[in-house]
Each structure stands twice: as structure tokens, then as C-alpha cells.
Design an enzyme around this catalytic site. Structure first.
Site, PDB file in Angstrom:
ATOM      1  N   LYS A  26      -1.575 -11.840 -10.364  1.00 19.57           N
ATOM      2  CA  LYS A  26      -2.845 -11.998 -11.054  1.00 19.57           C
ATOM      3  C   LYS A  26      -2.780 -11.366 -12.451  1.00 19.57           C
ATOM      4  O   LYS A  26      -1.992 -11.785 -13.268  1.00 19.57           O
ATOM      5  CB  LYS A  26      -3.958 -11.426 -10.176  1.00 19.57           C
ATOM      6  CG  LYS A  26      -3.917 -11.954  -8.721  1.00 19.57           C
ATOM      7  CD  LYS A  26      -4.106 -13.432  -8.668  1.00 19.57           C
ATOM      8  CE  LYS A  26      -4.075 -14.121  -7.316  1.00 19.57           C
ATOM      9  NZ  LYS A  26      -3.506 -13.548  -6.153  1.00 19.57           N
ATOM     10  N   ARG A  82      18.897  -7.044  -2.265  1.00 21.54           N
ATOM     11  CA  ARG A  82      17.692  -6.819  -1.445  1.00 21.54           C
ATOM     12  C   ARG A  82      17.312  -5.339  -1.526  1.00 21.54           C
ATOM     13  O   ARG A  82      16.149  -4.983  -1.588  1.00 21.54           O
ATOM     14  CB  ARG A  82      17.928  -7.245   0.005  1.00 21.54           C
ATOM     15  CG  ARG A  82      16.798  -6.784   0.941  1.00 21.54           C
ATOM     16  CD  ARG A  82      16.731  -7.524   2.267  1.00 21.54           C
ATOM     17  NE  ARG A  82      18.005  -7.841   2.846  1.00 21.54           N
ATOM     18  CZ  ARG A  82      18.811  -6.943   3.457  1.00 21.54           C
ATOM     19  NH1 ARG A  82      18.449  -5.684   3.570  1.00 21.54           N
ATOM     20  NH2 ARG A  82      19.962  -7.326   3.957  1.00 21.54           N
ATOM     21  N   ASP A 128      -6.712  -1.971  -2.873  1.00 24.05           N
ATOM     22  CA  ASP A 128      -6.187  -3.182  -3.506  1.00 24.05           C
ATOM     23  C   ASP A 128      -6.800  -3.223  -4.910  1.00 24.05           C
ATOM     24  O   ASP A 128      -7.998  -3.474  -5.063  1.00 24.05           O
ATOM     25  CB  ASP A 128      -6.582  -4.415  -2.676  1.00 24.05           C
ATOM     26  CG  ASP A 128      -5.981  -5.695  -3.239  1.00 24.05           C
ATOM     27  OD1 ASP A 128      -5.742  -5.749  -4.467  1.00 24.05           O
ATOM     28  OD2 ASP A 128      -5.781  -6.648  -2.474  1.00 24.05           O
ATOM     29  N   TYR A 137     -10.048 -10.331   0.168  1.00 25.17           N
ATOM     30  CA  TYR A 137      -9.364 -11.618  -0.021  1.00 25.17           C
ATOM     31  C   TYR A 137      -9.131 -12.275   1.357  1.00 25.17           C
ATOM     32  O   TYR A 137      -8.717 -11.601   2.310  1.00 25.17           O
ATOM     33  CB  TYR A 137      -8.043 -11.372  -0.755  1.00 25.17           C
ATOM     34  CG  TYR A 137      -7.123 -12.568  -0.752  1.00 25.17           C
ATOM     35  CD1 TYR A 137      -7.565 -13.804  -1.212  1.00 25.17           C
ATOM     36  CD2 TYR A 137      -5.821 -12.454  -0.271  1.00 25.17           C
ATOM     37  CE1 TYR A 137      -6.725 -14.904  -1.191  1.00 25.17           C
ATOM     38  CE2 TYR A 137      -4.975 -13.558  -0.251  1.00 25.17           C
ATOM     39  CZ  TYR A 137      -5.435 -14.771  -0.710  1.00 25.17           C
ATOM     40  OH  TYR A 137      -4.608 -15.865  -0.672  1.00 25.17           O
TER      41      TYR A 137
END
Ligand SMILES: Cc1ncc(COP(=O)(O)O)c(C=O)c1O
Length: 384
Positions: A204, A53, A179, A105
């Protein structure tokens, strides 16, 4: 970053940055370190990794690669774009205020309004392509400006450099976050233009093949870097090594893919602009787009996303979206294959009845890298 790598151009960095031959085997491709933990030869005596992690070598390679591509000092990878966005907002405290673009978004809007607002953070949504609107909505407790440029799904363009100047001239320190999912660092580099942090849905264009979900944050300021590293570990929304490997592999071809995405999308945009059934086309490099001039200054090319409305309205939009054969009816974007969707009913359903609502007649295309004549023929038959 590979210390032996000479100064490189973007395309070279896509393939090499952050990736050295594996120190144990010499493997040229970064291995998938499928391990949760690491042997220590004595208490606290380890080789830089304790628990996955906190850190994993496959993730380290991806993070160094992303930092290099965005010209940042550090990069942090996350399990999704939303996890990356959430982590940035955790830099704020209850009582803080955010000015955000009013075309973002749908999932970003949902996180802001239905999750973070309940933790005491307030949001004002403005047309961020209008500098005056950004300026007049800043409050004494505004800590962050959130931009998507080009925005999803209306492809609006905001002036990153001008907004960074406004933000950094305020008495309190206002962070500018971009973004950069639609543009990618190949087309636009927000940190170079003055933004403080860049966020990505690596799902994406960066990964590029619609086979992995991921996110990333890249920045320059060390203080924020340390806090983001702390949050990444403390909250734990990290990607697994296989996902990091897939993303690294996708990024190697980013530049060539983006050139083809932009070329194809420009052709699609021109085709739609002259089609008798089309009411309006939204594409950043299309003549007549309100942000075209700024887009040409800020971006290398227009990218692969095109939205449009039809003269016959919402029902016809659904019919067209259900009639394409190559363009697959699906959410998401940025893969090599072409996709079509109706944002109001799909990706942006969470904005329905809100000030950010998208009209139901809008169709969004993610234009892939297939042969463009095939794509145009598919759209032509669907519009008939
Ligand atoms: C511009 C933009 N930002 C962020 C996200 C969220 O990313 P993810 O789906 O990887 O969580 C998306 C998803 O579609 C997006 O389009």
C-alpha cells in the site's frame, strides 16, 4: 543501517536508512541481488549470506530501512501483508486467545477465522475504539491484541497507548500488535506509543505505486525478534529481491506522498460531508468523527483513506463506484493514483454474513496525489 549516517529526521531516513553504497561497485542505489545462493570459500565460510530464503542483501536493506522508520530494533520483510500477519500469529500456540478489532481488513478476518481458528486459536472481535470492551474481553489465555487504527474500511481510531497499558498490566504477557498499513510510520508510530509489534501491507502506502505486493513486521523485543527471524526462514514467505528494490524505491518519497494524500483526502472528506446525496463520511480528521480528537493526538495527519455512505443506499453506491473516471474501480489502496471500491462486494466480501459484515452502501476511496480539483470534479460528476 548505514553506520556512517548521522542521526536523521524521518524524511532523511526514508531515503538513506539501511542503504550504503554497494561495497563491490560503489553503486549508490541498492542493487537487485538476483541470486538464490552465495559462494562459500570454505565450508561455512561465507560473507553473511548462504541462501536467499534466509537472507538477501536487497532484502536486508529494506528490512533495516523499515526498522528505522518504525523506530524498531528489527524489521522482517514478507511476500505479502497476509504472510506477515500469519507469521505473527505463529508466535501463538493452540489454546491461545486473541482480542481483535471488529473492523479489520477482510483478508485478516478470513485468515483468523478460516485458517488459524482451525489450528486451535480463538478470536473475539470487539470495538477496539472502546477501551472498556477491550478490557472486559481479555481472558486468562489471551496472548495478543490485534488492532487496525485507522481501521479498514470504517477508519475507526483505537487508543494504542491506553490499550498497550491495559495489555501490559495483565498477569500474563499480552502482545499488542498494530496493523499500521493505513497510517504508515510517517503519520503514526505504534512502537513509540507502546505497541510490541507493527505489521504492514507494504503493498500500500510504503511501496506506494500499486506495482508490488509485500508485507513487513517491525518490533523491538529481541526474543520475539529471534523467533520471527526463525519463522521467516522456516516458513519461507519471503519477498524476492526485485520486490524489495521496488518497495525501497517507493519508500524514498513516502513523506511527501503522505502529506499530499492527507491534504487531498481532507478536501475530499469536506466535499463529501457537505454533499446533499451523502449520508455519512468516515475520515479520522473530519469534525464529527468519533475518533477525531484521538486521531489528532496519535497521528500527524488523517491519511489518504475516506469512506462514505449515500442516502440512496447500496444500488446507488454501486452506480457511483462505476461512474468515476479518474478514481479507478479497483481493490487495494495507497498508490499515487486514486481508487474507488465497494468493500462489501470487493475487499471485505469474506466478512459477508459475519459479525464484521460491512453494509453494502459503503464506498471506500483511496485518495491519490493527483490535482485535488480534478478529483473533486470527478466525484461531483459521479454523484450527479
Ligand atoms: C489494513 C490491511 N492489512 C493487511 C492487508 C493485506 O496485505 P496484502 O494484500 O499485501 O497481503 C491489507 C490488504 O488490503 C490491508 O488493507
Amino acid at each position: 543501517m548505514n553506520k556512517n549516517l548521522p542521526a536523521t529526521q524521518f524524511e532523511t531516513a526514508c531515503i538513506h536508512a539501511g542503504q550504503e553504497p554497494d561495497p563491490t561497485t560503489g553503486a549508490v542505489m541498492t542493487p537487485i541481488y538476483q541470486t538464490s545462493t552465495y559462494h562459500q570459500r570454505g565450508v561455512g565460510k561465507h560473507k553473511g549470506y548462504e541462501y536467499s530464503r534466509t537472507g538477501n542483501p536487497t532484502r536486508t536493506a529494506l528490512e533495516a530501512n523499515l526498522a528505522a522508520l518504525e523506530q524498531g530494533q528489527y524489521g522482517y520483510a514478507f511476500a505479502s501483508g497476509m504472510a506477515a500477519i500469519d507469521t505473527i500469529l505463529r508466535l501463538l500456540s493452540p489454546g491461545d486467545h486473541v482480542v481483535a478489532g471488529n473492523d479489520v481488513y477482510g483478508g485478516t478476518y478470513r485468515l483468523f477465522e478460516q485458517v488459524l481458528h482451525r489450528s486451535g486459536i480463538d478470536f473475539t472481535y470487539v470495538d477496539s475504539s472502546d477501551l472498556q470492551q477491550v478490557k472486559t474481553n481479555l481472558l486468562p489465555n489471551t496472548r495478543l491484541i490485534w488492532l487496525e487504527t485507522p481501521s479498514n474500511p470504517l477508519l475507526q481510531i483505537s487508543d494504542i497507548a491506553a490499550i498497550a497499558k491495559i495489555a501490559h498490566n495483565q498477569p500474563q504477557s499480552i502482545l499488542v500488535v498494530v496493523d499500521n498499513t493505513f497510517a504508515t510510520p510517517y503519520l503514526q508510530q505504534p512502537l513509540v506509543l507502546g505497541a510490541d509489534l507493527v505489521v504492514h501491507s507494504t503493498t500500500k502506502y510504503l511501496a506506494g505505486h500499486s506495482d508490488v505486493v509485500g508485507g513487513a513486521i517491525v518490533g523491538r523485543d529481541e526474543i520475539f525478534g529471534q523467533r520471527l527471524a526463525f519463522l521467516q526462514n522456516a516458513v519461507g514467505a519471503v519477498p524476492g529481491p526485485m520486490d524489495c528494490y521496488l518497495t525501497l524505491r517507493g519508500i524514498k518519497t513516502l513523506a511527501v506522498r503522505m502529506d499530499r494524500h492527507s491534504e487531498n483526502a481532507m478536501r475530499v472528506s469536506n466535499f463529501l460531508a457537505y454533499h446533499p446525496k451523502v449520508k455519512q463520511v468516515y475520515y479520522p480528521f473530519q469534525t464529527g468523527h468519533s475518533g477525531a480528537e484521538l486521531a489528532r493526538q496519535q497521528m500527524r495527519s488523517g491519511g489518504g483513506m475516506v469512506s462514505f455512505t449515500l442516502k440512496d443506499g447500496a444500488e446507488e453506491a454501486i452506480r457511483v463506484a462505476e461512474s468515476t473516471r479518474l478514481f479507478s474501480l479497483a481493490e487495494s489502496l495507497g498508490g499515487v493514483e486514486s481508487l474507488i471500491e465497494v468493500p462489501a462486494a470487493m475487499t471485505h466480501a469474506s466478512t459477508v454474513s459475519s459479525p464484521l459484515a460491512i453494509t453494502p452502501d459503503l464506498i471506500r476511496l483511496s485518495v491519490g496525489i493527483e490535482n485535488v480539483e480534478d478529483l473533486l470534479a470527478d466525484l461531483a460528476q459521479a454523484l450527479e
